[in-house]
Design a protein around this motif. Sequence first.
Motif, short mmCIF file in Angstrom:
data_model
loop_
_atom_site.label_atom_id
_atom_site.label_comp_id
_atom_site.label_asym_id
_atom_site.label_seq_id
_atom_site.Cartn_x
_atom_site.Cartn_y
_atom_site.Cartn_z
N GLU A 178 -14.96 -14.65 3.81
CA GLU A 178 -15.47 -16.01 3.77
C GLU A 178 -14.40 -16.99 4.20
O GLU A 178 -13.25 -16.91 3.76
N ASN A 184 -15.53 -3.32 6.75
CA ASN A 184 -16.87 -3.94 6.80
C ASN A 184 -17.17 -4.88 5.64
O ASN A 184 -18.32 -5.27 5.43
N SER A 185 -16.16 -5.26 4.88
CA SER A 185 -16.36 -6.25 3.82
C SER A 185 -16.54 -7.63 4.45
O SER A 185 -16.19 -7.87 5.60
N LYS A 186 -17.10 -8.56 3.67
CA LYS A 186 -17.35 -9.91 4.17
C LYS A 186 -16.15 -10.80 3.86
O LYS A 186 -15.67 -10.85 2.73
N TRP A 229 -18.63 -16.95 7.76
CA TRP A 229 -18.15 -15.65 7.31
C TRP A 229 -18.14 -14.68 8.48
O TRP A 229 -18.83 -14.87 9.48
N GLU A 230 -17.35 -13.62 8.34
CA GLU A 230 -17.28 -12.59 9.38
C GLU A 230 -16.87 -11.28 8.72
O GLU A 230 -16.22 -11.26 7.68
N LYS A 231 -17.26 -10.15 9.33
CA LYS A 231 -16.92 -8.84 8.79
C LYS A 231 -15.46 -8.51 9.01
O LYS A 231 -14.87 -8.86 10.02
N ASN A 232 -14.90 -7.80 8.05
CA ASN A 232 -13.58 -7.21 8.20
C ASN A 232 -13.75 -5.92 8.99
O ASN A 232 -14.49 -5.03 8.59
N ARG A 235 -22.35 -15.98 14.38
CA ARG A 235 -22.86 -16.90 13.36
C ARG A 235 -23.31 -18.21 14.01
O ARG A 235 -22.79 -18.60 15.07
N ALA A 277 -10.71 -11.66 11.91
CA ALA A 277 -12.09 -12.11 11.70
C ALA A 277 -12.26 -13.55 12.18
O ALA A 277 -13.29 -13.89 12.79
#
Length: 346
Positions: free
Chosen positions: A205, A201-203, A194-197, A227, A220
Amino acid sequence: MRKHRTKITKEKPKKRILKWFLLSTIIIVLLVSSYGIYTFVQVKSALDHSTVDLDRKGDKSELRENNITFSKDPISILLIGVEDYAKDTDSGRADTQIVVTLDPNSKQIHLVTIPRDTRVRIENAGEYSGIHKINAAYTYGDITGYGAVKLQIETVEKLLNIPIDHFVAVNFDGLRDIVNTLGGVTIDVKEGFWEKNIYDNSKIEFKKGKTLLNGEESLAFVRMRKRDVNATYSRDERQRQFLKAVIDQVMSAKTIFKVGQISDILGKNVETDLSAKDIFALQKQYSKLKNPSISTLEIDGADQTVDGGSYFIPQESSLQQVSENLRSILKLEDKSSFTTDADVAN
């Protein structure tokens, strides 16, 4: 140059490596894959809002004896990712610099990422001339009136001892908008993560297997480095995957029908010294390229604290080897001795 031997931390990871590369490369791929009179007019219109004159004597690098010809000469292009959203300053900064070489004979593409914290001597910056991180050249060139891109290019030339023939400077929004215009890109994700937008700042996946990524997801996907999975599914590998997927998408017949939208995006998010004529000369050489050979040259070195500041100090042998490789790729004469403005470690 005086060498410092102060506190050395850990070996520098591939920090920020190619953070902006795909954005810049997509721009180039889109440009060189264009064709037809309608496309020429659209691209030329976009470039009218994006072209920067480097004010070079003879319209070439001082390190070139003769002007290059796209049809027969290998060329170098500096891709610059500019962070221009700072609130307290009018000057952006060159967050990332990647040197790309294109060879019309071998059809090979080589990439060299310049670590943004590389400790170098910056010249032609007025009162700011001296030892700085290499990404400061863009800022000092801007605020002194010398030219942000011009000083950044000259500093990279002195670092690597090679001519930089052209440049493309871009921002994040360009990648997002272009991928969305293309209808997304399909990626075979090898390992989930996963990474932030970066926009909210949403996740985001990413699950293992083939998936269609939109613009924000693409950013992302290519930016993730913190990670645990990055150790086995590296950012380099993901970006190569993404680049090939974008090339396949761009080369599709449907791309031409979106050239108007793409040109609008280029005009808003890109600066370059490439003319429409240059772009179509590149197109003639590379538009039919299938399964391009993309190689990466890396500058080894370490993070080091010098006079209270954190820098990247390249290994002299590694920097020299990269320089020699690039000079060979660009068909330049051998130098009897290697010179650089970097603060190097033996």
